[in-house]
Enzyme design. Sequence first.
Site, PDB file in Angstrom:
ATOM      1  N   LYS A  59     -19.205 -19.744  19.842  1.00 28.72           N
ATOM      2  CA  LYS A  59     -18.811 -19.046  18.604  1.00 28.72           C
ATOM      3  C   LYS A  59     -19.973 -18.197  18.091  1.00 28.72           C
ATOM      4  O   LYS A  59     -19.762 -17.084  17.612  1.00 28.72           O
ATOM      5  CB  LYS A  59     -18.388 -20.048  17.528  1.00 28.72           C
ATOM      6  CG  LYS A  59     -17.098 -20.787  17.853  1.00 28.72           C
ATOM      7  CD  LYS A  59     -15.877 -19.975  17.437  1.00 28.72           C
ATOM      8  CE  LYS A  59     -14.588 -20.383  18.126  1.00 28.72           C
ATOM      9  NZ  LYS A  59     -14.218 -21.764  17.934  1.00 28.72           N
TER      10      LYS A  59
ATOM     11  N   LYS B  31      -8.330 -20.230  30.275  1.00 27.15           N
ATOM     12  CA  LYS B  31      -7.748 -20.968  29.153  1.00 27.15           C
ATOM     13  C   LYS B  31      -6.750 -20.144  28.348  1.00 27.15           C
ATOM     14  O   LYS B  31      -7.044 -19.018  27.965  1.00 27.15           O
ATOM     15  CB  LYS B  31      -8.880 -21.443  28.226  1.00 27.15           C
ATOM     16  CG  LYS B  31      -8.377 -22.394  27.169  1.00 27.15           C
ATOM     17  CD  LYS B  31      -9.454 -22.815  26.203  1.00 27.15           C
ATOM     18  CE  LYS B  31      -8.800 -23.217  24.890  1.00 27.15           C
ATOM     19  NZ  LYS B  31      -9.707 -23.276  23.779  1.00 27.15           N
TER      20      LYS B  31
ATOM     21  N   LYS C  68      -5.259 -18.844  21.387  1.00 28.81           N
ATOM     22  CA  LYS C  68      -4.679 -17.890  20.444  1.00 28.81           C
ATOM     23  C   LYS C  68      -5.610 -16.735  20.140  1.00 28.81           C
ATOM     24  O   LYS C  68      -5.179 -15.684  19.718  1.00 28.81           O
ATOM     25  CB  LYS C  68      -4.239 -18.592  19.166  1.00 28.81           C
ATOM     26  CG  LYS C  68      -5.187 -19.621  18.644  1.00 28.81           C
ATOM     27  CD  LYS C  68      -4.469 -20.622  17.749  1.00 28.81           C
ATOM     28  CE  LYS C  68      -5.265 -21.905  17.676  1.00 28.81           C
ATOM     29  NZ  LYS C  68      -4.483 -23.044  17.321  1.00 28.81           N
TER      30      LYS C  68
HETATM   31  P1  TYM Z   1      -7.253 -26.013  18.490  1.00 32.85           P
HETATM   32  O1  TYM Z   1      -6.592 -25.604  17.222  1.00 32.85           O
HETATM   33  O2  TYM Z   1      -8.071 -25.001  19.218  1.00 32.85           O
HETATM   34  O3  TYM Z   1      -6.186 -26.577  19.512  1.00 32.85           O
HETATM   35  C1  TYM Z   1      -5.293 -27.626  19.173  1.00 32.85           C
HETATM   36  C2  TYM Z   1      -5.091 -28.545  20.357  1.00 32.85           C
HETATM   37  O4  TYM Z   1      -4.589 -27.831  21.480  1.00 32.85           O
HETATM   38  C3  TYM Z   1      -5.424 -28.068  22.617  1.00 32.85           C
HETATM   39  N1  TYM Z   1      -5.480 -26.839  23.446  1.00 32.85           N
HETATM   40  C4  TYM Z   1      -5.276 -26.810  24.766  1.00 32.85           C
HETATM   41  N2  TYM Z   1      -4.998 -27.796  25.639  1.00 32.85           N
HETATM   42  C5  TYM Z   1      -4.822 -27.440  26.930  1.00 32.85           C
HETATM   43  N3  TYM Z   1      -4.914 -26.162  27.385  1.00 32.85           N
HETATM   44  C6  TYM Z   1      -5.196 -25.141  26.540  1.00 32.85           C
HETATM   45  N4  TYM Z   1      -5.265 -23.898  26.980  1.00 32.85           N
HETATM   46  C7  TYM Z   1      -5.398 -25.449  25.156  1.00 32.85           C
HETATM   47  N5  TYM Z   1      -5.699 -24.717  24.058  1.00 32.85           N
HETATM   48  C8  TYM Z   1      -5.750 -25.577  23.012  1.00 32.85           C
HETATM   49  C9  TYM Z   1      -6.783 -28.413  22.051  1.00 32.85           C
HETATM   50  O5  TYM Z   1      -7.533 -29.168  22.973  1.00 32.85           O
HETATM   51  C10 TYM Z   1      -6.398 -29.210  20.822  1.00 32.85           C
HETATM   52  O6  TYM Z   1      -6.129 -30.549  21.173  1.00 32.85           O
HETATM   53  N6  TYM Z   1     -11.198 -28.656  16.963  1.00 32.85           N
HETATM   54  C11 TYM Z   1      -9.743 -28.706  17.137  1.00 32.85           C
HETATM   55  C12 TYM Z   1      -8.992 -29.020  15.854  1.00 32.85           C
HETATM   56  C13 TYM Z   1      -9.412 -30.296  15.206  1.00 32.85           C
HETATM   57  C14 TYM Z   1      -9.162 -31.599  15.697  1.00 32.85           C
HETATM   58  C15 TYM Z   1      -9.764 -32.480  14.744  1.00 32.85           C
HETATM   59  C16 TYM Z   1      -8.533 -32.116  16.829  1.00 32.85           C
HETATM   60  C17 TYM Z   1     -10.092 -30.393  14.023  1.00 32.85           C
HETATM   61  N7  TYM Z   1     -10.300 -31.711  13.751  1.00 32.85           N
HETATM   62  C18 TYM Z   1      -9.697 -33.864  14.902  1.00 32.85           C
HETATM   63  C19 TYM Z   1      -8.482 -33.501  16.985  1.00 32.85           C
HETATM   64  C20 TYM Z   1      -9.061 -34.362  16.035  1.00 32.85           C
HETATM   65  C21 TYM Z   1      -9.305 -27.349  17.628  1.00 32.85           C
HETATM   66  O7  TYM Z   1      -9.942 -26.369  17.398  1.00 32.85           O
HETATM   67  O8  TYM Z   1      -8.101 -27.350  18.246  1.00 32.85           O
END
Ligand code: TYM
Length: 332
Positions: A111, A194, A197
């Site tokens: 980031k 990957k 979004k």
């Molecule tokens: P975020 O919003 O980027 O994504 C949400 C969830 O989707 C999964 N994910 C994927 N899994 C497989 N292949 C992909 N291409 C892919 N893109 C996204 C992510 O692994 C995630 O599980 N930091 C987290 C949000 C968060 C969180 C937490 C998660 C904040 N606090 C506490 C679990 C527990 C995030 O940015 O996810």
Amino acid sequence: MSIVVSGIRPTGNLHLGNYFGAMRNFVKMQNTDQCFFFIADYHSLTTHPTPQDLHGNVKSILVDYLAAGLDPEKSTLYLQSDVPEVLELYLFLNMNAYLGELERCTSFKDKARKQPDNVNAGLLTYPTLMAADIILHRAHKVPVGKDQEQHLEMTRTFANRFNRMYNVNYFPEPVAYNFGEELVKIPGLDGSTKMGKSEGEGNAIFLGDSPESIRKKIMRAVTDSGPVEPNQPKPQPIENIFTLMKVLSAPETYEHFNNLYNNCQIRYGDMKKQLAEDVICFNEPFRQRILELEKNDEYISKVVKMGAEKARESAAKTIREVREIVGFKRFF
Ligand code: TYM
């Protein structure tokens, strides 16, 4: 029964990566475990500090959550910002998180590279807020995709450190969870490894995408001129569409195109057409539910209110106990 916590940032709709990486597991776990699923709206400010329509973004993720099968009667579905207790735990964890370990975190480095003009403290301490989200409910399991593995490792470090520093055995060690299997990583349509979004137009397929949009995106997916020798390893973009097919199409369909690839007879146009139809078929029930739920603001607010109450009850108990452990005593 395990305690399960997971979340998603409201910076776009749910895509197939979110679904197969995390959401599909949430939906299964809510039947057997005590589940807390939330929308990480505070976290979204680390990359989008002045969002155009935060409320609208949160609403569309809520709708997607519900359309994907989360049942607010079975699990606790809430907004991070409705549970301010998380901020107090975040503060406690920040006192015992070290600059070096936060700076070494891969997502921080990524980031910082992507937004060099906004390397803010929230970005640096993203993993401590995430750890607070998880241990706020003293979770055991965290269903997430592969990209969150390091954040989970850091969460364990912070939870264990808290226990050690205050000489208690209070927080369990949470693990990233995918039913005993490898964590999932769904690739993008643009040839990148990957689906995400923020990876640009055409990389991701969203659960609410229309059939026309799905066809268009998949037909534009990056491919090459095809193999020239039999049984060659697949270049990344080709591997990607095969991975998507493996996840979304019938096993015979995958085998069929894999054999064509290995015999150098593959026609990517045909493969993409088939993949598009399979994705449309998979998406359609979600899309229909999204269209229904979007109109039902009353139901959405009822769900959010109920979730906030349940989540705060669990959070308040933890904060009461954590304050006591750290040594805060009331004078009045
Ligand atoms: P975020 O919003 O980027 O994504 C949400 C969830 O989707 C999964 N994910 C994927 N899994 C497989 N292949 C992909 N291409 C892919 N893109 C996204 C992510 O692994 C995630 O599980 N930091 C987290 C949000 C968060 C969180 C937490 C998660 C904040 N606090 C506490 C679990 C527990 C995030 O940015 O996810």
